[in-house]
Motif scaffolding. Structure first.
Motif, short mmCIF file in Angstrom:
data_model
loop_
_atom_site.label_atom_id
_atom_site.label_comp_id
_atom_site.label_asym_id
_atom_site.label_seq_id
_atom_site.Cartn_x
_atom_site.Cartn_y
_atom_site.Cartn_z
N MET A 1 0.84 -1.20 0.00
CA MET A 1 0.00 0.00 0.00
C MET A 1 0.87 1.25 0.00
O MET A 1 0.58 2.23 -0.69
CB MET A 1 -0.94 0.00 1.21
N LYS A 2 1.94 1.24 0.78
CA LYS A 2 2.86 2.38 0.79
C LYS A 2 3.51 2.56 -0.57
O LYS A 2 3.62 3.69 -1.08
CB LYS A 2 3.92 2.17 1.88
N ALA A 3 3.93 1.45 -1.20
CA ALA A 3 4.52 1.53 -2.53
C ALA A 3 3.53 2.12 -3.53
O ALA A 3 3.89 2.95 -4.37
CB ALA A 3 4.98 0.14 -2.97
N GLU A 4 2.28 1.72 -3.43
CA GLU A 4 1.25 2.23 -4.33
C GLU A 4 1.00 3.71 -4.09
O GLU A 4 0.83 4.49 -5.04
CB GLU A 4 -0.04 1.43 -4.14
N ALA A 5 0.95 4.11 -2.82
CA ALA A 5 0.75 5.53 -2.50
C ALA A 5 1.89 6.36 -3.04
O ALA A 5 1.68 7.48 -3.54
CB ALA A 5 0.61 5.71 -0.99
N MET A 6 3.11 5.84 -2.97
CA MET A 6 4.26 6.55 -3.55
C MET A 6 4.06 6.72 -5.06
O MET A 6 4.26 7.80 -5.61
CB MET A 6 5.55 5.77 -3.25
N MET A 7 3.68 5.63 -5.73
CA MET A 7 3.49 5.68 -7.18
C MET A 7 2.40 6.66 -7.56
O MET A 7 2.55 7.44 -8.51
CB MET A 7 3.15 4.29 -7.70
N ARG A 8 1.28 6.65 -6.81
CA ARG A 8 0.14 7.50 -7.17
C ARG A 8 0.39 8.97 -6.82
O ARG A 8 -0.40 9.82 -7.22
CB ARG A 8 -1.13 6.98 -6.50
N SER A 9 1.45 9.25 -6.10
CA SER A 9 1.80 10.65 -5.82
C SER A 9 3.09 11.05 -6.52
O SER A 9 3.75 12.02 -6.12
CB SER A 9 1.91 10.88 -4.30
N GLY A 10 3.47 10.30 -7.56
CA GLY A 10 4.61 10.70 -8.39
C GLY A 10 5.93 10.09 -8.03
O GLY A 10 6.95 10.39 -8.66
N GLY A 11 5.97 9.20 -7.03
CA GLY A 11 7.22 8.58 -6.61
C GLY A 11 7.51 7.29 -7.36
O GLY A 11 6.71 6.83 -8.18
N ASP A 12 8.65 6.70 -7.07
CA ASP A 12 9.07 5.45 -7.71
C ASP A 12 9.01 4.32 -6.69
O ASP A 12 9.78 4.31 -5.72
CB ASP A 12 10.50 5.59 -8.24
N PRO A 13 8.11 3.35 -6.88
CA PRO A 13 7.95 2.27 -5.91
C PRO A 13 8.88 1.08 -6.15
O PRO A 13 8.76 0.08 -5.44
CB PRO A 13 6.49 1.86 -6.14
N THR A 14 9.78 1.17 -7.12
CA THR A 14 10.56 0.00 -7.53
C THR A 14 11.35 -0.60 -6.38
O THR A 14 11.36 -1.83 -6.18
CB THR A 14 11.51 0.37 -8.69
N ALA A 15 12.04 0.21 -5.60
CA ALA A 15 12.88 -0.30 -4.51
C ALA A 15 12.04 -1.05 -3.48
O ALA A 15 12.43 -2.12 -2.99
CB ALA A 15 13.65 0.83 -3.85
N MET A 16 10.86 -0.52 -3.15
CA MET A 16 10.01 -1.17 -2.16
C MET A 16 9.48 -2.50 -2.68
O MET A 16 9.44 -3.50 -1.96
CB MET A 16 8.84 -0.27 -1.78
N VAL A 17 9.06 -2.53 -3.95
CA VAL A 17 8.55 -3.78 -4.52
C VAL A 17 9.67 -4.82 -4.58
O VAL A 17 9.45 -5.99 -4.25
CB VAL A 17 7.95 -3.52 -5.91
N ASN A 18 10.86 -4.40 -4.97
CA ASN A 18 11.97 -5.35 -5.05
C ASN A 18 12.42 -5.85 -3.68
O ASN A 18 12.88 -6.99 -3.55
CB ASN A 18 13.14 -4.73 -5.80
N GLU A 19 12.28 -5.03 -2.66
CA GLU A 19 12.59 -5.49 -1.31
C GLU A 19 11.74 -6.70 -0.96
O GLU A 19 12.24 -7.70 -0.41
CB GLU A 19 12.35 -4.36 -0.30
N LEU A 20 10.46 -6.64 -1.31
CA LEU A 20 9.57 -7.76 -1.05
C LEU A 20 9.88 -8.94 -1.97
O LEU A 20 9.93 -10.09 -1.53
CB LEU A 20 8.12 -7.32 -1.24
N ARG A 21 10.13 -8.67 -3.25
CA ARG A 21 10.38 -9.76 -4.20
C ARG A 21 11.63 -10.55 -3.85
O ARG A 21 11.64 -11.78 -3.91
CB ARG A 21 10.50 -9.19 -5.63
N VAL A 22 12.68 -9.88 -3.48
CA VAL A 22 13.92 -10.57 -3.11
C VAL A 22 13.69 -11.44 -1.88
O VAL A 22 14.18 -12.57 -1.79
CB VAL A 22 15.06 -9.56 -2.88
#
Length: 523
Positions: free
Chosen positions: A424-445
Motif C-alpha cells: 500500500m505504501k509503494a502504491e501511494a508513492m506511485m500514485r503521488s509521483g514517486g518510484d515504488p521500484t525499490a520497495m517492490v523489489n525489497e519484497l520480491r527478493v
C-alpha cells in the motif's frame, strides 16, 4: 401507478416497524434492556465478545464476503464437477458476473455486515457505559463493517439506536459514508491499545496498528467511493500510517508459508480465531488426503493467474524439505513427491498445486475413477470443450495457503498483514509521483523472486496478486486498478466493460423494507 406505489410504501413501513428484514438491524430482548426502544446494554464486554465472534464467523465463511472478493475475480473459480458445486449456479454466476438481487450471497453479506453495525452502535451508546477499550473495539469493528457494505453496495444503512425503534435506517453514501467511517477509525486509533508485533494471543483483537491499516485502505480507495483521482495528501497519509505501523515493530518476514501457521510472527497485524478449514478443503480433491479425510474439490484458480508467478508453467514441484525444483518463486509453492507417513508431514504441497499429486510414501494418487490425480490448467467438459460446467474431478489448479499438515481447522486466520501495508505504501508513492521500484523489489527478493528493473501500475497490481492471493483482497485491488470489468475466462460477454458489476445489487427485500434505499444502476 400511484396506488401501487402507495401500497409498496405502506408495506415497507409495516416491515420497518416490525423489523422484518429491515437491513438486518434488529434489536432483540436478549441483547439489551428494553422498555421503550433501546435503553442500553447490560453487559458491554459480552457484547464486544459477541461482535468479535460474529466477525470471526463471517471471515471464515467461504461464501459471502470471501467469495465476493475472490470468486468474482480472475483469482478463483468454482466450476461444476458432475453434480458437485452446481448449487443452482450460485458459484458460477459470481465468476461470470451474472448475479442478481436474489443471489444468496448478495443477501447474506448484506445481512451479516449490516447486523454488526447495530451491535457496535449499541455498545457505543452512552447508556451502555462503554469503557475506552469497548469504544476502541466497537468503533473499529463498526468501521470495518460499514466499509464492507460501502465497498460492496455503495449504500450504507445506519441504524441510530437513539431514535425510536420504528425509525427507518438512514442511508449513507459517498462523502457522508466515507467521513463517518473515517471518524470511527480515528476514534478507534485513539482508544485501542498498542499491540507489539509478534504477539500471538493479543492480536486476535485489534490494536492501533490494525486501525491504522484500515484507515490506509480507506484512503487508498477514497477516489473509488467519491470519484476523481487519488489525492496526493491522502497518499501522504497512507505512507505515514504505514510508517507508524512499522514503528510498532511490524515488518516483512522471511518464510512465506510459515506466516500462515498458528505461531506468532512480525508480519501479522491482525488475525482472528477463525477456522482455516474452508480455505484448506474447498479446493483439495476428495483423495488429496488419504490420512485424515479428503477435500471438497471445488475452488480452483485460472491458469492466467497462476502464470503471474515465476516458474515452469506446466510443473510445480518441491522436495519433501520444501526445496523448490522448477525455478518458481517461493510464493508459488510446489507439490512434494512424498512424505514420511506422518499426518503432520502431509503430502499436500504449498501454494499452487498442478500436475500429479502424491501420497505420503510417494505413491501417485488417483481420482475416484482410478485415473491419475493430476490437477490441470484447463477447465474442460465431457466433450473436451472449455466450460465452467460439467468438468471432471481434476480440472483446475488448486490453491493451498494454510496447509493441513499444521492443523486441518486451525483457528488462526490472518486478516491484515504487513506485506499488504508495505505494498500500500509503494502504491501511494506511485500514485503521488514517486518510484515504488525499490520497495517492490525489497519484497520480491525476500520471496525469492527476481528483482524488477522498474515498476509500472500493472506490475504493482500483479505483485499484490502474487503476495496476497486467497486473502480476500483481489476484487478491491482490481477495481482500484481499473481492471475488474476486463475479460477473463468464462466471464459473461455482457459484463465485460460494464461498470454495473463494480457494485452488487441491493437485495430486493431491503428495497421494500427501506424506501430510503435505491437500487444500484443496471439492476
Amino acid at each position: 401507478m400511484k396506488k401501487i406505489n402507495l401500497k409498496l410504501y405502506a408495506f415497507a413501513l409495516l416491515l420497518s416497524i416490525g423489523f422484518v428484514s429491515c437491513t438486518d438491524l434488529e434489536i432483540e430482548e436478549t441483547d439489551s434492556i428494553i422498555t421503550e426502544g433501546f435503553q442500553g446494554l447490560a453487559d458491554t464486554n459480552s457484547a464486544v465478545d459477541e461482535l468479535y465472534n460474529r466477525v470471526r464467523g463471517q471471515m471464515e465463511n467461504q461464501g459471502n464476503r470471501h467469495s465476493f472478493m475472490e470468486v468474482t475475480t480472475d483469482a478463483a473459480i468454482v466450476p461444476t464437477r458432475g453434480t458437485d458445486w452446481g448449487d443452482n449456479g450460485q458459484w458460477s454466476s459470481l465468476h461470470q458476473h451474472l448475479w442478481t438481487p436474489e443471489h444468496p450471497f448478495v443477501i447474506g453479506t448484506w445481512d451479516e455486515w449490516n447486523g454488526n453495525q447495530l451491535i457496535a452502535s449499541q455498545i457505543l451508546d452512552s447508556r451502555s457505559n462503554p469503557t475506552p477499550q469497548n469504544i476502541g473495539d466497537a468503533t473499529f469493528l463498526r468501521a470495518l463493517s460499514m466499509w464492507t457494505i460501502l465497498d460492496f453496495y455503495g449504500q450504507v444503512p445506519f441504524r441510530d439506536v437513539t431514535l425510536p425503534s420504528r425509525s427507518i435506517p438512514e442511508i449513507l453514501t459517498g462523502q457522508a459514508a466515507y467521513d463517518f467511517i473515517i471518524s470511527d477509525i480515528d476514534t478507534a486509533i485513539s482508544n485501542l491499545p498498542t499491540i507489539a508485533a509478534g504477539g500471538d494471543e493479543a492480536n486476535g483483537r485489534a490494536g492501533k496498528a490494525a486501525a491504522r491499516f484500515l484507515k490506509a485502505k480507506l484512503l487508498l480507495n477514497k477516489h473509488i467511493y467519491l470519484g476523481g483521482s487519488p489525492d496526493a495528501g491522502d497518499m501522504a497519509q497512507v505512507i505515514s500510517l504505514v510508517d507508524e505501523i512499522a514503528g510498532e515493530g511490524y515488518e516483512l518476514q522471511e518464510g512465506y508459508f510459515d506466516l500462515f501457521r498458528e505461531s506468532a510472527d512480525n508480519e501479522t497485524i491482525w488475525h482472528l480465531a477463525s477456522s482455516t478449514g474452508n480455505v484448506i478443503f474447498n479446493g483439495l480433491h476428495y483423495n488429496s488426503l488419504t490420512q485424515g479425510g479428503g477435500g471438497w474439490n471445488g475452488f480452483a484458480t485460472l491458469a492466467e493467474y497462476y502464470d503471474l508467478f515465476e516458474g515452469d508453467a506446466n510443473s510445480n514441484r518441491m522436495e519433501v524439505d520444501f526445496t523448490l525444483l522448477d525455478g518458481q518463486e517461493e510464493r508459488r509453492g510446489g507439490v512434494p513427491p512424498s512424505g514420511d507417513g506422518d499426518l503432520e508431514d502431509s503430502q499436500v504441497g504449498n501454494g499452487f498445486l498442478i500436475g500429479q499429486q502424491y501420497d505420503f510414501d510417494g505413491t501417485p494418487l488417483q481420482d475416484r475413477a482410478g485415473a491419475p490425480l493430476t490437477f490441470k490448467r484447463d477447465f474442460l467438459d465431457g466433450d473436451g470443450a472449455p466450460n465452467i460446467i460439467n468438468n471432471d474431478e481434476t480440472t483446475g489448479i488448486r490453491v493451498i495457503k494454510y496447509n493441513p499438515r499444521y492443523g486441518a481447522f486451525t483457528g488462526h486466520k490472518i486478516i491484515f498483514r504487513y506485506a499488504d501495508a508495505h505494498l500500500m505504501k509503494a502504491e501511494a508513492m506511485m500514485r503521488s509521483g514517486g518510484d515504488p521500484t525499490a520497495m517492490v523489489n525489497e519484497l520480491r527478493v525476500l520471496r525469492k523472486a527476481s528483482p524488477l528493473g522498474s515498476v509500472s501500475e500493472q506490475d504493482l497490481l500483479d505483485e499484490r496478486g502474487r503476495e496476497l492471493y486467497a486473502e480476500a483482497w483481489r476484487r478491491n485491488d482490481l477495481i482500484r486498478f481499473g481492471q475488474y470489468t476486463r475479460d477473463w475466462l468464462f466471464k459473461a460477454p455482457g459484463s465485460v466493460g460494464n461498470d454495473t458489476f463494480k457494485l452488487f445489487p441491493i437485495p430486493s427485500a431491503q428495497l421494500l423494507a427501506n424506501p430510503n434505499l435505491v437500487q444500484n444502476p443496471g439492476y
